[in-house]
Design a protein around this motif. Sequence first.
Motif, mmCIF file in Angstrom:
data_model
loop_
_atom_site.group_PDB
_atom_site.id
_atom_site.type_symbol
_atom_site.label_atom_id
_atom_site.label_comp_id
_atom_site.label_asym_id
_atom_site.label_seq_id
_atom_site.Cartn_x
_atom_site.Cartn_y
_atom_site.Cartn_z
ATOM 1 N N UNK A 1 0.852 -1.196 0.000
ATOM 2 C CA UNK A 1 0.000 0.000 0.000
ATOM 3 C C UNK A 1 0.877 1.230 0.000
ATOM 4 N N UNK A 2 0.451 2.283 -0.640
ATOM 5 C CA UNK A 2 1.249 3.494 -0.762
ATOM 6 C C UNK A 2 1.362 4.209 0.565
ATOM 7 N N UNK A 3 2.377 5.059 0.651
ATOM 8 C CA UNK A 3 2.586 5.867 1.854
ATOM 9 C C UNK A 3 1.356 6.703 2.171
ATOM 10 N N UNK A 4 0.730 7.245 1.124
ATOM 11 C CA UNK A 4 -0.448 8.096 1.327
ATOM 12 C C UNK A 4 -1.604 7.288 1.934
ATOM 13 N N UNK A 5 -1.812 6.068 1.452
ATOM 14 C CA UNK A 5 -2.907 5.241 1.977
ATOM 15 C C UNK A 5 -2.643 4.807 3.420
ATOM 16 N N UNK A 6 -1.380 4.559 3.714
ATOM 17 C CA UNK A 6 -1.052 4.219 5.102
ATOM 18 C C UNK A 6 -1.353 5.394 6.016
ATOM 19 N N UNK A 8 -3.472 7.746 5.414
ATOM 20 C CA UNK A 8 -4.928 7.925 5.458
ATOM 21 C C UNK A 8 -5.569 6.985 6.476
ATOM 22 N N UNK A 9 -5.046 5.738 6.542
ATOM 23 C CA UNK A 9 -5.589 4.793 7.535
ATOM 24 C C UNK A 9 -5.317 5.301 8.950
ATOM 25 N N UNK A 10 -4.150 5.916 9.149
ATOM 26 C CA UNK A 10 -3.835 6.472 10.465
ATOM 27 C C UNK A 10 -4.739 7.644 10.814
ATOM 28 N N UNK A 11 -5.024 8.492 9.812
ATOM 29 C CA UNK A 11 -5.937 9.626 10.039
ATOM 30 C C UNK A 11 -7.326 9.115 10.414
ATOM 31 N N UNK A 12 -7.792 8.112 9.672
ATOM 32 C CA UNK A 12 -9.127 7.562 9.928
ATOM 33 C C UNK A 12 -9.207 6.936 11.317
ATOM 34 N N UNK A 13 -8.173 6.175 11.673
ATOM 35 C CA UNK A 13 -8.153 5.532 12.986
ATOM 36 C C UNK A 13 -8.078 6.569 14.101
ATOM 37 N N UNK A 14 -7.248 7.579 13.934
ATOM 38 C CA UNK A 14 -7.136 8.629 14.949
ATOM 39 C C UNK A 14 -8.444 9.398 15.093
ATOM 40 N N UNK A 15 -9.113 9.630 13.951
ATOM 41 C CA UNK A 15 -10.412 10.294 13.993
ATOM 42 C C UNK A 15 -11.422 9.460 14.777
ATOM 43 N N UNK A 16 -11.394 8.148 14.561
ATOM 44 C CA UNK A 16 -12.300 7.263 15.308
ATOM 45 C C UNK A 16 -11.975 7.310 16.795
ATOM 46 N N UNK A 434 -1.512 11.975 16.904
ATOM 47 C CA UNK A 434 -1.419 10.936 15.883
ATOM 48 C C UNK A 434 -2.099 11.393 14.601
ATOM 49 N N UNK A 435 -3.247 12.079 14.758
ATOM 50 C CA UNK A 435 -3.969 12.597 13.592
ATOM 51 C C UNK A 435 -3.085 13.572 12.813
ATOM 52 N N UNK A 436 -2.461 14.492 13.525
ATOM 53 C CA UNK A 436 -1.604 15.481 12.864
ATOM 54 C C UNK A 436 -0.377 14.826 12.240
ATOM 55 N N UNK A 437 0.173 13.821 12.937
ATOM 56 C CA UNK A 437 1.354 13.137 12.407
ATOM 57 C C UNK A 437 1.014 12.402 11.114
ATOM 58 N N UNK A 438 -0.170 11.766 11.096
ATOM 59 C CA UNK A 438 -0.566 11.055 9.880
ATOM 60 C C UNK A 438 -0.888 12.021 8.742
ATOM 61 N N UNK A 439 -1.395 13.188 9.089
ATOM 62 C CA UNK A 439 -1.572 14.208 8.051
ATOM 63 C C UNK A 439 -0.227 14.626 7.477
ATOM 64 N N UNK A 440 0.777 14.662 8.340
ATOM 65 C CA UNK A 440 2.120 15.007 7.879
ATOM 66 C C UNK A 440 2.653 13.920 6.953
ATOM 67 N N UNK A 441 2.319 12.643 7.270
ATOM 68 C CA UNK A 441 2.718 11.540 6.395
ATOM 69 C C UNK A 441 2.083 11.716 5.019
ATOM 70 N N UNK A 442 0.792 12.060 5.026
ATOM 71 C CA UNK A 442 0.094 12.261 3.749
ATOM 72 C C UNK A 442 0.700 13.431 2.989
ATOM 73 N N UNK A 443 1.042 14.496 3.734
ATOM 74 C CA UNK A 443 1.658 15.666 3.090
ATOM 75 C C UNK A 443 3.001 15.306 2.485
ATOM 76 N N UNK A 444 3.765 14.518 3.232
ATOM 77 C CA UNK A 444 5.075 14.093 2.720
ATOM 78 C C UNK A 444 4.916 13.231 1.476
ATOM 79 N N UNK A 445 3.914 12.302 1.538
ATOM 80 C CA UNK A 445 3.668 11.454 0.370
ATOM 81 C C UNK A 445 3.266 12.296 -0.827
ATOM 82 N N UNK A 446 2.498 13.325 -0.595
ATOM 83 C CA UNK A 446 2.052 14.201 -1.684
ATOM 84 C C UNK A 446 3.222 14.970 -2.275
#
Length: 457
Positions: A1-6, A8-16, A434-446
């Motif tokens: 799975x791509x870095x962005x999808x990973x 995204x899963x972290x963002x979704x989990x943190x949101x939950x 964790x939510x912010x960190x995963x957003x940073x992961x998505x930003x880095x992937x982008x």
Amino acid sequence: MSLMNIGLSGVTASQMGMNVTAQNVANINTPGYSRQQAVFGTVGPKGMGEAGNGVSVNSIRRITDQYQTNQLFRASSMIGSTSTSAQQLQRLENLLSADSMDLDQGFNSFFSAMNGASVSPYGSAHRMQIISEAEALANRFYQLSSSLDGQYSDLNEQRSSAVSQANSLLNNINKLNEEIRKGEANGANTSALQDERDVLITELSEIVEVRVTDAGDGTLDLSLPNGQPLLSGNQVAQFGLQTDPNNPQSKVLSLSFNGQDFPIGSDIGGKLGALDDYEHDVLKPSMEVINDIALEFATAFNDQLAEGFDLEGNAGKPLFTFDPENPAATLSIDPDFRPEDLALSGDGTPGDNGNLLKLIEIQEREFDIGHLGTQTLGGAFSSLVGDVAVKSRQAQSDYQAAGNIYVQATVEKSGTSGVNMDEEAVNLMKYQQAYQANLQVISTANQTFASVMQLFY
């Protein structure tokens, strides 16, 4: 799975996680609410060379301890039982202690009038005073008997109300069982439904003591302490009331389950058990004592009158009339009885007081009175009042002890299932980071993807 999808899963989990935390905080003051917890699980790699595929929320867990919950159910049953006993005994104690109901005082007044006539047993005024005090004493018996009968009516009303409430609670618990079973089968979060069910079982436990068994599919089976079923599968029991064949004033409990009727005794605990215990152990014996006192007194007095002579030299006739089956409620003065009919003479001489003295001796004579044993008439009533007072004090003490046990059970359950604001604040901060960190992961992937794309331009 791509870095962005990973990411995204972290963002979704943190949101939950934040949603679950928000739900806990929102319900901090909701009675019966059990805090929830998001259960996270890693999504493993699908092939060689992969670190993994992010995170998922496997479930939302309801934090509870069934042992502590069962302890709360039992504590609730103790509260229902002891509070009912204390209330009923307090009412009876207040009734028996009232001056207007005091038979000992009534006997003292009556025999005081008898003593007053000993100096001039032929005097009309003294004889009228004796009859007047006899009427007052008979009225005390009637008022006391009527008040005790009123307690039977009150018990039946309380039973009827408790039975209706118990049946309604059982039906609602059964409905929640079905909703929880379906929800569990579909993988839904049934925490709120389980909390609601526990609240209803706690209310039911105040009425009858309940035993709880986990059926394994999310549902709970309920039974009485002696094993009689209340709820099993989709079958729900219903309580009923019938007139007691041995006492038309009283009602007896029954339990109907799956077409079968089960006899119910006082061992069911809770309010209904306490009402049954009070009736059979306190109210009924008290009524028997009052009736025994009335019967022994009226019989002894009438019998002694028959041994003497009235002012006209005739053999004495009864002063009191009564129904031997219900003497206290029916005790009265013969309406045809005249003051001159009092047989106070022992030898037929108008001025003689020989039989009067024997009538006065009845006050100190001992009789076999109900469960109290051999007692004088006034002493038997005083013993009854004292006995009820002792039981009332003990019931108040038991109620206070049950209250302490209930508070302790509530605190212990709250320690496990309750919402802790400090803990939730830490969780919220953790999930937010964790939510912010995963957003940073998505930003880095982008950014990485954008850099790669620039190579082709």
